[in-house]
Enzyme design. Structure first.
Site, PDB file in Angstrom:
ATOM      1  N   GLY A   1       0.816  -1.207   0.000  1.00  0.00           N
ATOM      2  CA  GLY A   1       0.000   0.000   0.000  1.00  0.00           C
ATOM      3  C   GLY A   1       0.853   1.262   0.000  1.00  0.00           C
ATOM      4  O   GLY A   1       0.519   2.251  -0.662  1.00  0.00           O
ATOM      5  N   THR A   2       1.951   1.230   0.729  1.00  0.00           N
ATOM      6  CA  THR A   2       2.819   2.414   0.821  1.00  0.00           C
ATOM      7  C   THR A   2       3.337   2.800  -0.559  1.00  0.00           C
ATOM      8  O   THR A   2       3.274   3.973  -0.951  1.00  0.00           O
ATOM      9  CB  THR A   2       4.007   2.113   1.769  1.00  0.00           C
ATOM     10  OG1 THR A   2       3.473   1.786   3.049  1.00  0.00           O
ATOM     11  CG2 THR A   2       4.938   3.301   1.885  1.00  0.00           C
TER      12      THR A   2
ATOM     13  N   ASN B   1      -7.750   3.611   8.870  1.00  0.00           N
ATOM     14  CA  ASN B   1      -7.191   2.434   9.533  1.00  0.00           C
ATOM     15  C   ASN B   1      -7.422   2.411  11.042  1.00  0.00           C
ATOM     16  O   ASN B   1      -7.532   1.357  11.642  1.00  0.00           O
ATOM     17  CB  ASN B   1      -5.687   2.307   9.252  1.00  0.00           C
ATOM     18  CG  ASN B   1      -4.954   3.617   9.322  1.00  0.00           C
ATOM     19  OD1 ASN B   1      -5.360   4.609   8.707  1.00  0.00           O
ATOM     20  ND2 ASN B   1      -3.880   3.668  10.068  1.00  0.00           N
TER      21      ASN B   1
ATOM     22  N   GLN C   1      -7.684  -0.051   3.544  1.00  0.00           N
ATOM     23  CA  GLN C   1      -8.515  -0.602   4.614  1.00  0.00           C
ATOM     24  C   GLN C   1      -9.947  -0.902   4.169  1.00  0.00           C
ATOM     25  O   GLN C   1     -10.773  -1.293   4.994  1.00  0.00           O
ATOM     26  CB  GLN C   1      -8.536   0.351   5.817  1.00  0.00           C
ATOM     27  CG  GLN C   1      -7.195   0.485   6.525  1.00  0.00           C
ATOM     28  CD  GLN C   1      -6.795  -0.777   7.305  1.00  0.00           C
ATOM     29  OE1 GLN C   1      -7.593  -1.684   7.518  1.00  0.00           O
ATOM     30  NE2 GLN C   1      -5.533  -0.829   7.719  1.00  0.00           N
TER      31      GLN C   1
ATOM     32  N   SER D   1      -3.652  -3.149  -0.601  1.00  0.00           N
ATOM     33  CA  SER D   1      -2.540  -3.902  -0.016  1.00  0.00           C
ATOM     34  C   SER D   1      -3.025  -5.309   0.320  1.00  0.00           C
ATOM     35  O   SER D   1      -4.033  -5.478   1.011  1.00  0.00           O
ATOM     36  CB  SER D   1      -2.061  -3.194   1.252  1.00  0.00           C
ATOM     37  OG  SER D   1      -1.055  -3.963   1.870  1.00  0.00           O
TER      38      SER D   1
ATOM     39  N   HIS E   1      -1.915  -7.704   2.295  1.00  0.00           N
ATOM     40  CA  HIS E   1      -1.889  -8.291   3.647  1.00  0.00           C
ATOM     41  C   HIS E   1      -3.027  -7.800   4.540  1.00  0.00           C
ATOM     42  O   HIS E   1      -3.173  -8.254   5.678  1.00  0.00           O
ATOM     43  CB  HIS E   1      -0.526  -8.095   4.321  1.00  0.00           C
ATOM     44  CG  HIS E   1      -0.218  -6.710   4.812  1.00  0.00           C
ATOM     45  ND1 HIS E   1      -0.334  -6.371   6.135  1.00  0.00           N
ATOM     46  CD2 HIS E   1       0.222  -5.600   4.180  1.00  0.00           C
ATOM     47  CE1 HIS E   1       0.037  -5.108   6.298  1.00  0.00           C
ATOM     48  NE2 HIS E   1       0.375  -4.615   5.124  1.00  0.00           N
TER      49      HIS E   1
ATOM     50  N   THR F   1      11.951  -7.109 -11.698  1.00  0.00           N
ATOM     51  CA  THR F   1      11.318  -8.420 -11.872  1.00  0.00           C
ATOM     52  C   THR F   1      10.201  -8.590 -10.843  1.00  0.00           C
ATOM     53  O   THR F   1      10.377  -8.296  -9.665  1.00  0.00           O
ATOM     54  CB  THR F   1      12.374  -9.541 -11.707  1.00  0.00           C
ATOM     55  OG1 THR F   1      13.398  -9.296 -12.669  1.00  0.00           O
ATOM     56  CG2 THR F   1      11.774 -10.917 -11.930  1.00  0.00           C
TER      57      THR F   1
ATOM     58  N   CYS G   1       2.304   1.652  13.067  1.00  0.00           N
ATOM     59  CA  CYS G   1       3.564   2.392  12.959  1.00  0.00           C
ATOM     60  C   CYS G   1       3.811   3.246  14.191  1.00  0.00           C
ATOM     61  O   CYS G   1       4.936   3.476  14.569  1.00  0.00           O
ATOM     62  CB  CYS G   1       3.554   3.296  11.729  1.00  0.00           C
ATOM     63  SG  CYS G   1       2.664   2.612  10.351  1.00  0.00           S
TER      64      CYS G   1
HETATM   65  C1  LIG Z   1      -4.761   3.151   5.227  1.00  0.00           C
HETATM   66  C2  LIG Z   1      -3.432   2.520   4.968  1.00  0.00           C
HETATM   67  N1  LIG Z   1      -2.689   2.952   3.937  1.00  0.00           N
HETATM   68  C3  LIG Z   1      -1.505   2.410   3.646  1.00  0.00           C
HETATM   69  C4  LIG Z   1      -0.967   1.405   4.413  1.00  0.00           C
HETATM   70  C5  LIG Z   1       0.363   0.834   4.062  1.00  0.00           C
HETATM   71  O1  LIG Z   1       0.216  -0.416   3.430  1.00  0.00           O
HETATM   72  P1  LIG Z   1       1.444  -1.442   3.387  1.00  0.00           P
HETATM   73  O2  LIG Z   1       1.621  -1.977   4.774  1.00  0.00           O
HETATM   74  O3  LIG Z   1       1.032  -2.498   2.422  1.00  0.00           O
HETATM   75  O4  LIG Z   1       2.625  -0.659   2.887  1.00  0.00           O
HETATM   76  C6  LIG Z   1      -1.683   0.929   5.524  1.00  0.00           C
HETATM   77  C7  LIG Z   1      -1.124  -0.119   6.405  1.00  0.00           C
HETATM   78  O5  LIG Z   1      -1.281  -0.091   7.620  1.00  0.00           O
HETATM   79  C8  LIG Z   1      -2.956   1.500   5.797  1.00  0.00           C
HETATM   80  O6  LIG Z   1      -3.695   1.093   6.832  1.00  0.00           O
END
Ligand SMILES: Cc1ncc(COP(=O)(O)O)c(C=O)c1O
Length: 388
Positions: A71-72, A152, A180, A200, A202, A238, A326
């Site tokens: 997601g990041t 989140n 989310q 994302s 996971h 890759t 985080c």
């Molecule tokens: C709203 C939101 N955006 C982005 C992310 C980041 O995703 P990733 O952990 O896959 O980098 C998170 C992860 O906690 C999230 O909750």
């Protein structure tokens, strides 16, 4: 000890079907998807299948899906890539809300250091951004508006379709961080009327380290990584074939059971929430009780330090969070609750319970049973006066 995992917004356990398929790909489909021979084409077709499954999850075309490291990275490509593509037009302004994930907030900060003006919209006490406030913040030189679909920490869902319409009326692009929401609630890029959407794996029972960005066909977004021509030259390197395939399986399974599972989780979440509010005095729910994802509740405990409660619950085998993963481990107040206008105490006394597939009524009842005693004990140890 029986452990209860209530931190699914931090991450979810990969489904057995996801793990099985990933192992099979790692073992059998190890070719480089760019190779012309059989091995390469085998890996490429596994990626193509996953691309279709991920596209279906958000009602998109497979060719519009770009796989990322999570997601990041998806948020980074969307905001930086679209902003940089628009730099030559003279646009130099970006808008997000103050409750975005750090992946968005820190990307805006980084662009601000390079001369971009940025505006962070506040939200109301229920955690919702207002289209009128967005309209006021938009200028002729706004390049991108980035507003998350679901938050989140508190789970609130933003009125994305309306916000996107306002942004488009002023000529700005609209990106939503759907990390989310994708896989949790029906999400359609067409119904939302947006330009870019991040996901994302996971967060919906896929593997960590893989995500996707949907980019509306025809939209120019500059790559962050330069190199080979993978992902239509938008993301060199890759491909993480096993991760992508795992994401595809998770997306397919999420799409198949989302509505039914959403109902089950909402009912469990409501049981937990009502149980806590009834059994523990001095508690309140943070965020809109209506516009939110089904698995999340965020609750304030008056005269409690959230970190102490988290640790006490962990000792009982119950895993929760004080907000985004985080920032846990530090005593940082929640930037989300702060933006909602809560006082300093309430930004530090809140616990996020995020439910998922394996949770049962018996687990929820155990949490409701042990919580009052823990809270009472913690309160008896502190002299913090009650605050609103
Ligand atoms: C709203 C939101 N955006 C982005 C992310 C980041 O995703 P990733 O952990 O896959 O980098 C998170 C992860 O906690 C999230 O909750």
């Amino acid at each position: 000890m029986q452990r209860i995992y209530l931190d699914h917004n931090a991450t979810t356990p990969p489904l057995p079907a996801v793990i099985d398929r990933m192992i099979q790909v790692l073992r059998d489909d190890f070719g480089n998807p760019s190779s012309v021979h059989h091995f390469g084409q085998q890996a490429k077709s596994a990626i193509d299948e996953a691309r279709t499954d991920v596209a279906n999850l958000v009602g998109a075309e497979p060719s519009e899906i770009l796989f990322t490291s999570g997601g990041t990275e998806a948020d980074n490509i969307a905001i930086r890539g679209a902003a940089e593509a628009l730099e030559t037009t003279g646009k130099r302004h970006l808008i997000a809300t103050a409750i975005e994930h750090e992946a968005v907030l820190n990307t805006l900060k980084a662009l601000a250091r390079r001369g971009w003006r940025t505006t962070l919209l506040s939200v109301d006490q229920s955690g919702i951004a207002s289209p009128a406030a967005l309209r006021d913040a938009l200028t002729d030189d706004t390049a991108v508006v980035s507003i998350m679909h679901a938050n989140n920490e508190i789970g609130t869902i933003q009125p994305i379709a309306e916000l996107a319409r306002v942004a488009h009326e002023c000529g700005a692009l609209f990106h939503t961080d759907a990390v989310q929401s994708a896989g949790k609630i029906p999400t359609s890029v067409k119904a939302l009327g947006i330009d870019m959407l991040s996901m994302s794996a996971h967060k919906f029972y896929g593997p960590k380290g893989v995500g996707a960005l949907w980019i509306r066909r025809g939209l120019r977004v500059l790559p962050l990584l330069t190199g080979g021509r993978q992902e239509r030259s938008r993301r060199a390197g890759t491909e993480n074939v096993a991760g992508i395939v795992g994401m595809g399986v998770a997306a397919r399974m999420a799409a198949a059971k989302m509505v039914e599972e959403g109902r089950r989780l909402a009912s469990l979440r409501d049981r937990l929430e009502t149980g806590i509010l009834r059994a523990v005095p001095g508690t309140a729910v943070n965020g809109s009780p209506e516009a939110r994802v089904p698995n999340t509740t965020n609750i304030s405990f008056d005269r409690i330090e959230a970190e102490s409660l988290l640790i006490a619950l962990d000792l009982e085998g119950i895993a929760v969070s004080t907000g985004s993963a985080c920032s846990s481990g530090t005593l940082e107040p929640s930037h989300v609750l702060k933006a909602m206008g809560f006082n300093a105490h309430r930004t530090q006394n809140s616990i996020r319970f995020s439910l998922g597939a394996a949770n049962t009524e018996a687990e929820i009842d155990r949490v409701i049973a042990v919580l009052p005693g823990i809270v009472e004990k913690l309160r008896s140890l502190t002299r913090t006066p009650a605050r609103a």
